[in-house]
Scaffold this motif. Structure first.
Motif, PDB file in Angstrom:
ATOM      1  N   ARG A   1      10.250 -43.442  13.466  1.00 60.00           N
ATOM      2  CA  ARG A   1      10.898 -42.148  13.222  1.00 60.00           C
ATOM      3  C   ARG A   1      11.745 -42.216  11.959  1.00 60.00           C
ATOM      4  NH1 ARG A   1      12.869 -41.742  17.808  1.00 60.00           N
ATOM      5  NH2 ARG A   1      15.074 -42.295  17.452  1.00 60.00           N
ATOM      6  N   ASN A   2      12.441 -43.307  11.756  1.00 59.91           N
ATOM      7  CA  ASN A   2      13.265 -43.477  10.549  1.00 59.91           C
ATOM      8  C   ASN A   2      12.392 -43.545   9.298  1.00 59.91           C
ATOM      9  OD1 ASN A   2      15.623 -43.505  12.064  1.00 59.91           O
ATOM     10  ND2 ASN A   2      15.686 -45.765  12.229  1.00 59.91           N
ATOM     11  N   ALA A   3      11.266 -44.243   9.415  1.00 58.40           N
ATOM     12  CA  ALA A   3      10.377 -44.396   8.262  1.00 58.40           C
ATOM     13  C   ALA A   3       9.785 -43.059   7.856  1.00 58.40           C
ATOM     14  CB  ALA A   3       9.267 -45.392   8.597  1.00 58.40           C
ATOM     15  N   THR A   4       9.368 -42.268   8.819  1.00 58.07           N
ATOM     16  CA  THR A   4       8.808 -40.950   8.489  1.00 58.07           C
ATOM     17  C   THR A   4       9.886 -40.032   7.929  1.00 58.07           C
ATOM     18  OG1 THR A   4       9.143 -40.257  10.802  1.00 58.07           O
ATOM     19  CG2 THR A   4       6.958 -41.106  10.194  1.00 58.07           C
ATOM     20  N   GLY A   5      11.122 -40.210   8.378  1.00 56.73           N
ATOM     21  CA  GLY A   5      12.213 -39.400   7.841  1.00 56.73           C
ATOM     22  C   GLY A   5      12.458 -39.716   6.384  1.00 56.73           C
ATOM     23  N   VAL A   6      12.440 -40.991   6.018  1.00 57.38           N
ATOM     24  CA  VAL A   6      12.625 -41.389   4.617  1.00 57.38           C
ATOM     25  C   VAL A   6      11.496 -40.836   3.761  1.00 57.38           C
ATOM     26  CG1 VAL A   6      12.679 -43.347   3.022  1.00 57.38           C
ATOM     27  CG2 VAL A   6      13.924 -43.473   5.190  1.00 57.38           C
ATOM     28  N   LEU A   7      10.272 -40.954   4.243  1.00 52.18           N
ATOM     29  CA  LEU A   7       9.126 -40.453   3.478  1.00 52.18           C
ATOM     30  C   LEU A   7       9.209 -38.944   3.293  1.00 52.18           C
ATOM     31  CD1 LEU A   7       6.464 -41.088   2.086  1.00 52.18           C
ATOM     32  CD2 LEU A   7       5.305 -40.829   4.299  1.00 52.18           C
ATOM     33  N   ALA A   8       9.698 -38.241   4.329  1.00 53.19           N
ATOM     34  CA  ALA A   8       9.858 -36.786   4.215  1.00 53.19           C
ATOM     35  C   ALA A   8      10.867 -36.450   3.129  1.00 53.19           C
ATOM     36  CB  ALA A   8      10.294 -36.207   5.558  1.00 53.19           C
ATOM     37  N   ASN A   9      11.950 -37.232   3.037  1.00 49.55           N
ATOM     38  CA  ASN A   9      12.946 -36.991   1.981  1.00 49.55           C
ATOM     39  C   ASN A   9      12.345 -37.220   0.599  1.00 49.55           C
ATOM     40  OD1 ASN A   9      14.928 -36.381   3.863  1.00 49.55           O
ATOM     41  ND2 ASN A   9      15.672 -38.515   3.983  1.00 49.55           N
ATOM     42  N   MET A  10      11.544 -38.267   0.450  1.00 46.69           N
ATOM     43  CA  MET A  10      10.928 -38.559  -0.851  1.00 46.69           C
ATOM     44  C   MET A  10       9.933 -37.474  -1.265  1.00 46.69           C
ATOM     45  SD  MET A  10      10.160 -42.633  -0.648  1.00 46.69           S
ATOM     46  CE  MET A  10      11.473 -43.871  -0.558  1.00 46.69           C
ATOM     47  N   LEU A  11       9.267 -36.857  -0.278  1.00 50.33           N
ATOM     48  CA  LEU A  11       8.229 -35.848  -0.566  1.00 50.33           C
ATOM     49  C   LEU A  11       8.779 -34.424  -0.567  1.00 50.33           C
ATOM     50  CD1 LEU A  11       5.234 -37.265   1.552  1.00 50.33           C
ATOM     51  CD2 LEU A  11       5.617 -37.444  -0.921  1.00 50.33           C
ATOM     52  N   GLY A  12      10.048 -34.259  -0.255  1.00 50.57           N
ATOM     53  CA  GLY A  12      10.648 -32.938  -0.349  1.00 50.57           C
ATOM     54  C   GLY A  12      10.649 -32.143   0.935  1.00 50.57           C
ATOM     55  N   GLY A  13      10.314 -32.746   2.066  1.00 48.31           N
ATOM     56  CA  GLY A  13      10.402 -32.008   3.322  1.00 48.31           C
ATOM     57  C   GLY A  13       9.302 -32.377   4.308  1.00 48.31           C
ATOM     58  N   VAL A  14       9.469 -31.846   5.524  1.00 52.61           N
ATOM     59  CA  VAL A  14       8.531 -32.159   6.615  1.00 52.61           C
ATOM     60  C   VAL A  14       7.142 -31.608   6.333  1.00 52.61           C
ATOM     61  CG1 VAL A  14       8.071 -31.861   9.091  1.00 52.61           C
ATOM     62  CG2 VAL A  14      10.421 -32.225   8.295  1.00 52.61           C
ATOM     63  N   LYS A  15       7.085 -30.459   5.680  1.00 49.57           N
ATOM     64  CA  LYS A  15       5.778 -29.854   5.434  1.00 49.57           C
ATOM     65  C   LYS A  15       4.929 -30.725   4.520  1.00 49.57           C
ATOM     66  CE  LYS A  15       4.431 -25.114   5.801  1.00 49.57           C
ATOM     67  NZ  LYS A  15       4.720 -23.714   5.480  1.00 49.57           N
ATOM     68  N   SER A  16       5.536 -31.255   3.492  1.00 49.90           N
ATOM     69  CA  SER A  16       4.799 -32.170   2.603  1.00 49.90           C
ATOM     70  C   SER A  16       4.420 -33.436   3.358  1.00 49.90           C
ATOM     71  CB  SER A  16       5.648 -32.538   1.383  1.00 49.90           C
ATOM     72  OG  SER A  16       5.900 -31.405   0.587  1.00 49.90           O
ATOM     73  N   LEU A  17       5.342 -33.893   4.232  1.00 48.36           N
ATOM     74  CA  LEU A  17       5.068 -35.084   5.035  1.00 48.36           C
ATOM     75  C   LEU A  17       3.857 -34.869   5.941  1.00 48.36           C
ATOM     76  CD1 LEU A  17       5.897 -37.883   6.191  1.00 48.36           C
ATOM     77  CD2 LEU A  17       7.320 -36.623   7.847  1.00 48.36           C
ATOM     78  N   GLN A  18       3.763 -33.659   6.498  1.00 47.52           N
ATOM     79  CA  GLN A  18       2.661 -33.358   7.423  1.00 47.52           C
ATOM     80  C   GLN A  18       1.314 -33.596   6.763  1.00 47.52           C
ATOM     81  OE1 GLN A  18       2.669 -29.305   8.801  1.00 47.52           O
ATOM     82  NE2 GLN A  18       1.312 -29.736  10.541  1.00 47.52           N
ATOM     83  N   GLY A  19       1.141 -33.131   5.519  1.00 46.19           N
ATOM     84  CA  GLY A  19      -0.116 -33.336   4.823  1.00 46.19           C
ATOM     85  C   GLY A  19      -0.305 -34.770   4.383  1.00 46.19           C
ATOM     86  N   ALA A  20       0.795 -35.413   3.946  1.00 40.85           N
ATOM     87  CA  ALA A  20       0.713 -36.775   3.422  1.00 40.85           C
ATOM     88  C   ALA A  20       0.293 -37.762   4.502  1.00 40.85           C
ATOM     89  CB  ALA A  20       2.050 -37.174   2.823  1.00 40.85           C
ATOM     90  N   LEU A  21       0.814 -37.587   5.740  1.00 38.26           N
ATOM     91  CA  LEU A  21       0.503 -38.531   6.806  1.00 38.26           C
ATOM     92  C   LEU A  21      -0.984 -38.497   7.178  1.00 38.26           C
ATOM     93  CD1 LEU A  21       3.547 -38.360   9.263  1.00 38.26           C
ATOM     94  CD2 LEU A  21       2.882 -40.201   7.708  1.00 38.26           C
ATOM     95  N   LEU A  22      -1.648 -37.370   6.934  1.00 42.53           N
ATOM     96  CA  LEU A  22      -3.090 -37.299   7.194  1.00 42.53           C
ATOM     97  C   LEU A  22      -3.874 -38.167   6.213  1.00 42.53           C
ATOM     98  CD1 LEU A  22      -3.568 -33.482   7.919  1.00 42.53           C
ATOM     99  CD2 LEU A  22      -3.668 -35.368   9.559  1.00 42.53           C
TER     100      LEU A  22
END
Length: 460
Positions: free
Chosen positions: A215-236
């Motif tokens: 959960r912490n790792a995905t939170g950091v990645l979301a911050n680097m990508l500018g938000g949860v929405k960008s994270l959603q696509g990136a994790l795929l």
């Protein structure tokens, strides 16, 4: 009609191609490829033409690479869960961001294929991918600070995005995070990725249910990508999806490299009954237009002539009335003449019938005569034989008389002629016998005779 679309449809699509920046022969080539691609991918011609032309012009892809570009899009359709029309529309929103970041068309098409294959709608995939690319190209202060905390340079990440590609850049981010936190972003289970393909709310709930480190790792990645929405696509495109993403990039690239003059599989489409039927309808429409174009000047001439005639008739109504009366008398006279001709024809038929009757009567008489000859031929042959014997006896008697007058030579001649006539009599008798046998066989065909004529012949 060679690409299965009519002139009006092609004209509308050409406007989209031309408005994107292609002109002349280049525009025609892009239009041809777009039409083929729309046939293969069962997409809308206008939307496909606009998307293809916009992508190519924005990414500085020459018209000569139109077929390769379309084959890449069709490969993305095949690998993903998306239709050509949806993909074309969604990618139209991503291409400007790809141009800014230097991301290739191959990666954009492959990313769209993987994201839609995971269940994310094409429109959402396009939006998420566009946001991710723009966030990496224009890193916010908050994102830059987070990267710095993990030993990354925001400038390096943004300026080398095109060089590393989206796949390589995500690997750099994930490696930095996992190294510091001891997490395993690249090894996230498939359940989270399946949630990433759903709604944003489901995805956020899935993240909340992760173990703390993940959960912490995905939170950091979301911050680097500018938000949860960008994270959603990136994790795929990371974790279990990373290999799928790289394989998709490879397949898209191979499709472009193997491209020929026509779009892949367009030849197979042209052999289908539906395509051939559509071609037939288009050719018939073209033929109708050609015929109409050819006949139109003549039709206009005829209409003008009829109009002039109507105008003349309106100005000369009295003359028209006189002509109508004269025409009536003429038609009456013609009717009388026709009746007379019909009467003469009927009389001619009657005369012909009489003539035919006489001819038929004569034919019947001949037939009857032939029939009588066949029936009584034996009797006639007998009479001819008797007559021949009588003539032979007569000649012999004459020569015998001369023989008493001339002793030597007449006897010699008499013997010669006697032998001659004897041979002739035998030959004549054989001939008569042959004809008698033949005609006797034919006489069996008839079963009647004219006994009156037979009696008169027998009295000779």
């Amino acid at each position: 009609s060679e690409v299965g679309y009519g002139a009006n449809e092609l004209a509308d699509a050409m406007l989209k191609v031309a408005s994107s920046g292609f002109k002349g022969q280049d525009a025609l080539n892009v239009l041809r490829v777009a039409a083929q691609g729309a046939q293969v991918g069962v997409g809308d011609l206008t939307a496909t033409s606009k998307a293809l032309a916009t992508m190519m012009f924005s990414l500085d892809i020459p018209a000569s690479q139109a077929t390769a570009t379309m084959d890449k899009l069709l490969t993305a359709v095949r690998l993903g869960n998306v239709e050509l029309g949806e993909l074309s529309t969604a990618m139209s929103n991503v291409i400007p961001a790809a141009r800014v970041t230097g991301i290739s068309l191959d990666e954009v098409a492959a990313a769209m294929a993987v994201m839609t294959a995971a269940g994310m709608p094409a429109a959402n995939a396009g939006t998420n991918l566009r946001m991710t690319l723009l966030q990496l190209a224009r890193i916010t202060p908050k994102a830059a600070k987070e990267m710095e905390n993990f030993g990354l340079s925001a400038t390096d990440i943004s300026t080398r995005l095109g060089e590393r590609g989206l796949s390589g850049t995500l690997d750099v981010l994930a490696t930095a995070i996992d190294t510091k936190l001891g997490s395993n972003l690249r090894g996230l289970d498939g359940q989270l990725q399946s949630l990433a393909g759903g709604s944003l709310e489901e995805f956020e709930n899935g993240i909340a249910a992760l173990p703390e480190s993940a959960r912490n790792a995905t939170g950091v990645l979301a911050n680097m990508l500018g938000g949860v929405k960008s994270l959603q696509g990136a994790l795929l495109l990371m974790g279990p999806g990373a290999d799928e993403f790289k394989n998709a990039i490879s397949e898209v690239g191979k499709a472009g490299a193997a491209a020929g003059t026509d779009v892949s599989k367009f030849g197979a489409v042209t052999e289908t009954t539906a395509f051939k039927w559509e071609q037939l309808k288009l050719k018939m429409q073209e033929l109708a237009i050609e015929i109409g174009t050819t006949l139109m000047p003549h039709v206009e001439t005829l209409i003008n002539g009829l109009k002039n005639l109507a105008d003349w008739a309106e100005r000369n109504s009295t003359v028209i009335k006189v002509l109508a009366v004269a025409l009536g008398f003429f038609m009456l006279a013609a009717l009388v003449m026709v009746i007379g001709v019909v009467a003469v024809f009927v009389m001619a038929l009657a005369t012909l019938a009489v003539a035919l009757g006489l001819i038929i009567g004569a034919i019947l008489a001949v037939v009857f005569g032939i029939k009588w000859l066949i029936t009584n031929f034996d009797m006639l042959l007998q009479k001819l034989g008797d007559f021949g014997a009588f003539m032979l006896q007569l000649v012999q008697g004459i020569w015998m008389a001369f023989g008493s007058m001339f002793a030597g030579i007449p006897q010699l001649l008499a013997g010669f002629f006697s032998a001659l006539f004897s041979d002739m009599a035998g030959w004549f008798g054989s001939l008569i016998g042959m004809f008698s046998g033949g005609w006797s066989s034919l006489s069996g065909i008839t079963d009647g005779a004219n006994f009156g004529m037979a009696a008169s012949i027998s009295s000779i």
